[in-house]
Write an enzyme that holds these catalytic residues in place. Structure first.
Site, PDB file in Angstrom:
ATOM      1  N   GLY A  11       0.841  -1.209   0.000  1.00 29.49           N
ATOM      2  CA  GLY A  11       0.000   0.000   0.000  1.00 29.49           C
ATOM      3  C   GLY A  11       0.868   1.248   0.000  1.00 29.49           C
ATOM      4  O   GLY A  11       0.468   2.304   0.484  1.00 29.49           O
ATOM      5  N   GLY A  12       2.062   1.117  -0.566  1.00 28.61           N
ATOM      6  CA  GLY A  12       3.048   2.201  -0.531  1.00 28.61           C
ATOM      7  C   GLY A  12       2.686   3.420  -1.358  1.00 28.61           C
ATOM      8  O   GLY A  12       3.296   4.475  -1.192  1.00 28.61           O
ATOM      9  N   THR A  13       1.688   3.287  -2.221  1.00 31.99           N
ATOM     10  CA  THR A  13       1.310   4.449  -3.032  1.00 31.99           C
ATOM     11  C   THR A  13       0.193   5.253  -2.368  1.00 31.99           C
ATOM     12  O   THR A  13      -0.279   6.234  -2.934  1.00 31.99           O
ATOM     13  CB  THR A  13       0.819   4.014  -4.430  1.00 31.99           C
ATOM     14  OG1 THR A  13      -0.332   3.192  -4.236  1.00 31.99           O
ATOM     15  CG2 THR A  13       1.882   3.258  -5.191  1.00 31.99           C
ATOM     16  N   LEU A  16      -1.061   7.407   3.425  1.00 27.52           N
ATOM     17  CA  LEU A  16      -0.083   7.174   4.485  1.00 27.52           C
ATOM     18  C   LEU A  16       1.104   6.364   3.967  1.00 27.52           C
ATOM     19  O   LEU A  16       2.253   6.604   4.344  1.00 27.52           O
ATOM     20  CB  LEU A  16      -0.735   6.432   5.663  1.00 27.52           C
ATOM     21  CG  LEU A  16       0.201   6.234   6.854  1.00 27.52           C
ATOM     22  CD1 LEU A  16       0.573   7.579   7.481  1.00 27.52           C
ATOM     23  CD2 LEU A  16      -0.420   5.323   7.897  1.00 27.52           C
ATOM     24  N   GLY A  17       0.817   5.401   3.081  1.00 29.15           N
ATOM     25  CA  GLY A  17       1.855   4.478   2.616  1.00 29.15           C
ATOM     26  C   GLY A  17       3.068   5.174   2.028  1.00 29.15           C
ATOM     27  O   GLY A  17       4.218   4.789   2.280  1.00 29.15           O
ATOM     28  N   ARG A  36       1.745  -3.732  -7.235  1.00 32.09           N
ATOM     29  CA  ARG A  36       0.676  -4.645  -7.637  1.00 32.09           C
ATOM     30  C   ARG A  36       0.454  -4.540  -9.140  1.00 32.09           C
ATOM     31  O   ARG A  36       0.376  -3.442  -9.680  1.00 32.09           O
ATOM     32  CB  ARG A  36      -0.628  -4.299  -6.913  1.00 32.09           C
ATOM     33  CG  ARG A  36      -0.566  -4.512  -5.437  1.00 32.09           C
ATOM     34  CD  ARG A  36      -1.909  -4.314  -4.780  1.00 32.09           C
ATOM     35  NE  ARG A  36      -2.472  -2.999  -4.993  1.00 32.09           N
ATOM     36  CZ  ARG A  36      -3.604  -2.754  -5.635  1.00 32.09           C
ATOM     37  NH1 ARG A  36      -4.297  -3.738  -6.166  1.00 32.09           N
ATOM     38  NH2 ARG A  36      -4.064  -1.528  -5.773  1.00 32.09           N
ATOM     39  N   LYS A  45       0.339   6.369  -9.873  1.00 38.86           N
ATOM     40  CA  LYS A  45       0.935   5.357  -9.003  1.00 38.86           C
ATOM     41  C   LYS A  45       2.248   4.839  -9.584  1.00 38.86           C
ATOM     42  O   LYS A  45       3.221   4.634  -8.862  1.00 38.86           O
ATOM     43  CB  LYS A  45      -0.031   4.186  -8.793  1.00 38.86           C
ATOM     44  CG  LYS A  45      -1.140   4.490  -7.811  1.00 38.86           C
ATOM     45  CD  LYS A  45      -1.871   3.217  -7.420  1.00 38.86           C
ATOM     46  CE  LYS A  45      -2.955   3.528  -6.394  1.00 38.86           C
ATOM     47  NZ  LYS A  45      -3.629   2.322  -5.910  1.00 38.86           N
ATOM     48  N   LYS A 139     -10.697  -4.443  11.456  1.00 34.99           N
ATOM     49  CA  LYS A 139      -9.311  -4.396  11.943  1.00 34.99           C
ATOM     50  C   LYS A 139      -9.105  -5.448  13.044  1.00 34.99           C
ATOM     51  O   LYS A 139      -8.026  -6.033  13.160  1.00 34.99           O
ATOM     52  CB  LYS A 139      -8.946  -2.976  12.412  1.00 34.99           C
ATOM     53  CG  LYS A 139      -8.751  -2.023  11.216  1.00 34.99           C
ATOM     54  CD  LYS A 139      -8.365  -0.594  11.596  1.00 34.99           C
ATOM     55  CE  LYS A 139      -8.109   0.243  10.330  1.00 34.99           C
ATOM     56  NZ  LYS A 139      -7.784   1.641  10.590  1.00 34.99           N
ATOM     57  N   ARG A 143      -6.474  -8.544  13.330  1.00 33.98           N
ATOM     58  CA  ARG A 143      -5.648  -8.775  14.535  1.00 33.98           C
ATOM     59  C   ARG A 143      -5.737 -10.232  14.990  1.00 33.98           C
ATOM     60  O   ARG A 143      -4.736 -10.842  15.329  1.00 33.98           O
ATOM     61  CB  ARG A 143      -6.127  -7.883  15.691  1.00 33.98           C
ATOM     62  CG  ARG A 143      -5.658  -6.462  15.595  1.00 33.98           C
ATOM     63  CD  ARG A 143      -5.920  -5.760  16.914  1.00 33.98           C
ATOM     64  NE  ARG A 143      -5.546  -4.371  16.843  1.00 33.98           N
ATOM     65  CZ  ARG A 143      -5.440  -3.560  17.900  1.00 33.98           C
ATOM     66  NH1 ARG A 143      -5.708  -4.017  19.115  1.00 33.98           N
ATOM     67  NH2 ARG A 143      -5.087  -2.315  17.761  1.00 33.98           N
TER      68      ARG A 143
HETATM   69  P1  NDP Z   1      -5.436   4.861   0.768  1.00 32.77           P
HETATM   70  O1  NDP Z   1      -6.895   5.018   0.469  1.00 32.77           O
HETATM   71  O2  NDP Z   1      -4.548   5.975   0.401  1.00 32.77           O
HETATM   72  O3  NDP Z   1      -4.978   3.497   0.073  1.00 32.77           O
HETATM   73  C1  NDP Z   1      -3.754   2.912   0.389  1.00 32.77           C
HETATM   74  C2  NDP Z   1      -3.387   1.846  -0.571  1.00 32.77           C
HETATM   75  O4  NDP Z   1      -4.251   0.718  -0.471  1.00 32.77           O
HETATM   76  C3  NDP Z   1      -3.462   2.147  -2.056  1.00 32.77           C
HETATM   77  O5  NDP Z   1      -2.498   3.083  -2.473  1.00 32.77           O
HETATM   78  C4  NDP Z   1      -3.266   0.767  -2.637  1.00 32.77           C
HETATM   79  O6  NDP Z   1      -1.873   0.465  -2.610  1.00 32.77           O
HETATM   80  C5  NDP Z   1      -3.955  -0.113  -1.590  1.00 32.77           C
HETATM   81  N1  NDP Z   1      -5.192  -0.680  -2.150  1.00 32.77           N
HETATM   82  C6  NDP Z   1      -6.347  -0.022  -2.388  1.00 32.77           C
HETATM   83  N2  NDP Z   1      -7.224  -0.880  -2.944  1.00 32.77           N
HETATM   84  C7  NDP Z   1      -6.601  -2.078  -3.042  1.00 32.77           C
HETATM   85  C8  NDP Z   1      -6.967  -3.357  -3.544  1.00 32.77           C
HETATM   86  N3  NDP Z   1      -8.170  -3.575  -4.060  1.00 32.77           N
HETATM   87  N4  NDP Z   1      -6.062  -4.340  -3.482  1.00 32.77           N
HETATM   88  C9  NDP Z   1      -4.852  -4.127  -2.953  1.00 32.77           C
HETATM   89  N5  NDP Z   1      -4.435  -2.943  -2.486  1.00 32.77           N
HETATM   90  C10 NDP Z   1      -5.301  -1.943  -2.539  1.00 32.77           C
HETATM   91  O7  NDP Z   1      -5.256   4.516   2.351  1.00 32.77           O
HETATM   92  P2  NDP Z   1      -5.019   5.517   3.545  1.00 32.77           P
HETATM   93  O8  NDP Z   1      -3.596   5.934   3.574  1.00 32.77           O
HETATM   94  O9  NDP Z   1      -6.091   6.544   3.533  1.00 32.77           O
HETATM   95  O10 NDP Z   1      -5.304   4.550   4.812  1.00 32.77           O
HETATM   96  C11 NDP Z   1      -4.311   3.751   5.394  1.00 32.77           C
HETATM   97  C12 NDP Z   1      -4.725   3.409   6.833  1.00 32.77           C
HETATM   98  O11 NDP Z   1      -4.822   4.591   7.617  1.00 32.77           O
HETATM   99  C13 NDP Z   1      -6.070   2.703   6.970  1.00 32.77           C
HETATM  100  O12 NDP Z   1      -5.986   1.686   7.937  1.00 32.77           O
HETATM  101  C14 NDP Z   1      -6.997   3.793   7.451  1.00 32.77           C
HETATM  102  O13 NDP Z   1      -8.082   3.286   8.217  1.00 32.77           O
HETATM  103  C15 NDP Z   1      -6.073   4.645   8.287  1.00 32.77           C
HETATM  104  N6  NDP Z   1      -6.511   6.061   8.325  1.00 32.77           N
HETATM  105  C16 NDP Z   1      -6.598   6.694   9.539  1.00 32.77           C
HETATM  106  C17 NDP Z   1      -6.998   8.022   9.604  1.00 32.77           C
HETATM  107  C18 NDP Z   1      -7.040   8.726  10.917  1.00 32.77           C
HETATM  108  O14 NDP Z   1      -7.440   9.902  10.972  1.00 32.77           O
HETATM  109  N7  NDP Z   1      -6.634   8.095  11.980  1.00 32.77           N
HETATM  110  C19 NDP Z   1      -7.355   8.781   8.396  1.00 32.77           C
HETATM  111  C20 NDP Z   1      -7.124   8.051   7.176  1.00 32.77           C
HETATM  112  C21 NDP Z   1      -6.741   6.732   7.166  1.00 32.77           C
HETATM  113  P3  NDP Z   1      -0.976  -0.036  -3.859  1.00 32.77           P
HETATM  114  O15 NDP Z   1      -1.663   0.405  -5.088  1.00 32.77           O
HETATM  115  O16 NDP Z   1       0.346   0.621  -3.582  1.00 32.77           O
HETATM  116  O17 NDP Z   1      -0.891  -1.501  -3.698  1.00 32.77           O
END
Ligand code: NDP
Length: 313
Positions: A11-13, A16-17, A36, A45, A139, A143
């Site tokens: 999820g590096g793109t 947060l990643g 991916r 991406k 979540k 866990r």
């Molecule tokens: P994003 O919506 O930015 O998505 C992160 C990554 O998830 C994408 O870049 C992609 O990575 C991967 N992804 C999305 N769909 C798929 C799929 N179908 N299959 C595989 N990979 C997929 O995530 P956030 O950064 O917003 O959220 C990350 C975490 O932070 C979550 O757990 C969220 O709940 C939490 N969060 C907490 C907040 C707070 O205020 N505390 C606010 C926002 C988020 P790639 O393409 O690189 O594989």
């Protein structure tokens, strides 16, 4: 000096990643980023992944639809961090991580796994409201799978992402601060905790080689950033040299408005409800068996709310 460890970011793109990739490289770890195949022609991406490569990361191909491809990439590293999406108004794929857990279990070499958490501690949300509780429930499913598989873990409870909460003066649906008015949630006096997203990444990467955080929850509670909505507004007012016009939305009104929204919006509003009306982030002490990041890593100079708000001037 930080120990050199091989770290895979899944999820590096993401929002947060990408910060986790940056922090892992900055802390001197050999950083692998999952590429991916499904991202296909998503040009943003692909460009981002290439920029990680230019900064020294290794891109590794794998797919959530191909178990063996995940096992193969997991075998390359010591630590896996997943930042897969979990915000309904964007995308929510938390349960896909069960596939990653299966791969980590089969690979058998991973010394630490940080699943996609980074928010409210789901273990404290067993009485959370529908429909937003789905985030915490999912979540917790992840866990349980991690713990049943005997995978060493650290859970990061990062509280409120600054971008979502501070920008809009803690008002849902706003990410830029008004210079005219603000709507307080209730009396605006419940304390919450705000953390700059780059700081979340820095602290998270610090935990991965730290024996003190093994099989524990790490809460990120920068002491100066434990503030009520009113206090956040006051900081902004001081910066702009002007008082905002204030109104308030009662708990009952908030819940009534919430019920009229679509599902994804309701999920997000439920989270605001627990944070801003119930004070779920700051109304408990961190007890034995958990840690607090700013105490563990006092050398990190975190971004204060005032510094963050200065960006909007
Ligand atoms: P994003 O919506 O930015 O998505 C992160 C990554 O998830 C994408 O870049 C992609 O990575 C991967 N992804 C999305 N769909 C798929 C799929 N179908 N299959 C595989 N990979 C997929 O995530 P956030 O950064 O917003 O959220 C990350 C975490 O932070 C979550 O757990 C969220 O709940 C939490 N969060 C907490 C907040 C707070 O205020 N505390 C606010 C926002 C988020 P790639 O393409 O690189 O594989």
């Amino acid at each position: 000096m930080a120990m050199k460890t091989k770290v895979l970011i899944v999820g590096g793109t993401g929002y947060l990643g990408k910060r986790l990739v940056k922090a892992s490289l900055a802390q001197g770890h050999e950083t692998y980023v999952l590429h991916r195949e499904e991202i296909g022609v998503d040009i943003e991406k692909v460009q981002m992944l290439l920029s990680f490569k230019q900064q020294g990361a290794h891109l590794v191909i794998g797919s959530f639809n191909d178990h063996q491809s995940l096992v193969k990439v997991v075998k390359l590293v010591d630590v896996v961090i997943c930042a897969i999406s979990g915000v309904h108004i964007r995308s929510h794929q938390i349960l896909l991580q069960l596939k990653l857990v299966d791969a980590i279990k089969e690979a058998g070499n991973v010394k630490r796994f940080l699943p996609s958490e980074f928010g409210t501690d789901p273990a404290r949300m067993e009485n959370a409201m529908e429909p937003g509780r789905v985030t915490f429930d999912d979540k917790m499913v992840v866990r349980r799978a991690i713990e049943e598989a005997g995978i060493p873990f650290t859970y990061i409870s990062a509280n409120c992402f600054a971008g979502y909460f501070l920008g809009g003066l803690c008002q849902p649906g706003f990410i830029l601060p008004s210079r005219e008015q603000v709507r307080l949630l209730g009396d605006g006096n419940q304390k919450a905790i705000y953390v700059d997203e780059d700081d979340i990444a820095t602290y998270s990467i610090k935990t991965i080689v730290d024996p003190r955080t093994l099989n524990k929850t790490v809460y990120i509670r920068p002491p100066q950033n434990i503030l009520s909505q009113r206090e956040v507004v006051q900081i902004w007012e001081k910066l702009i040299g002007k008082e905002l016009l204030k109104s308030s939305i009662s708990e009952q009104e908030f819940l009534a408005i919430m019920k009229e929204q679509d599902y994804a919006e309701q999920v997000g509003l439920t989270h605001y409800y627990h944070v801003c009306y119930e004070g779920c982030l700051a109304n408990f002490e961190i007890v034995d068996g958990a840690e607090e990041a700013s105490k563990l890593y006092p050398e990190v100079k975190y971004t204060t709310v005032e510094e963050y708000m200065t960006r909007f001037l």
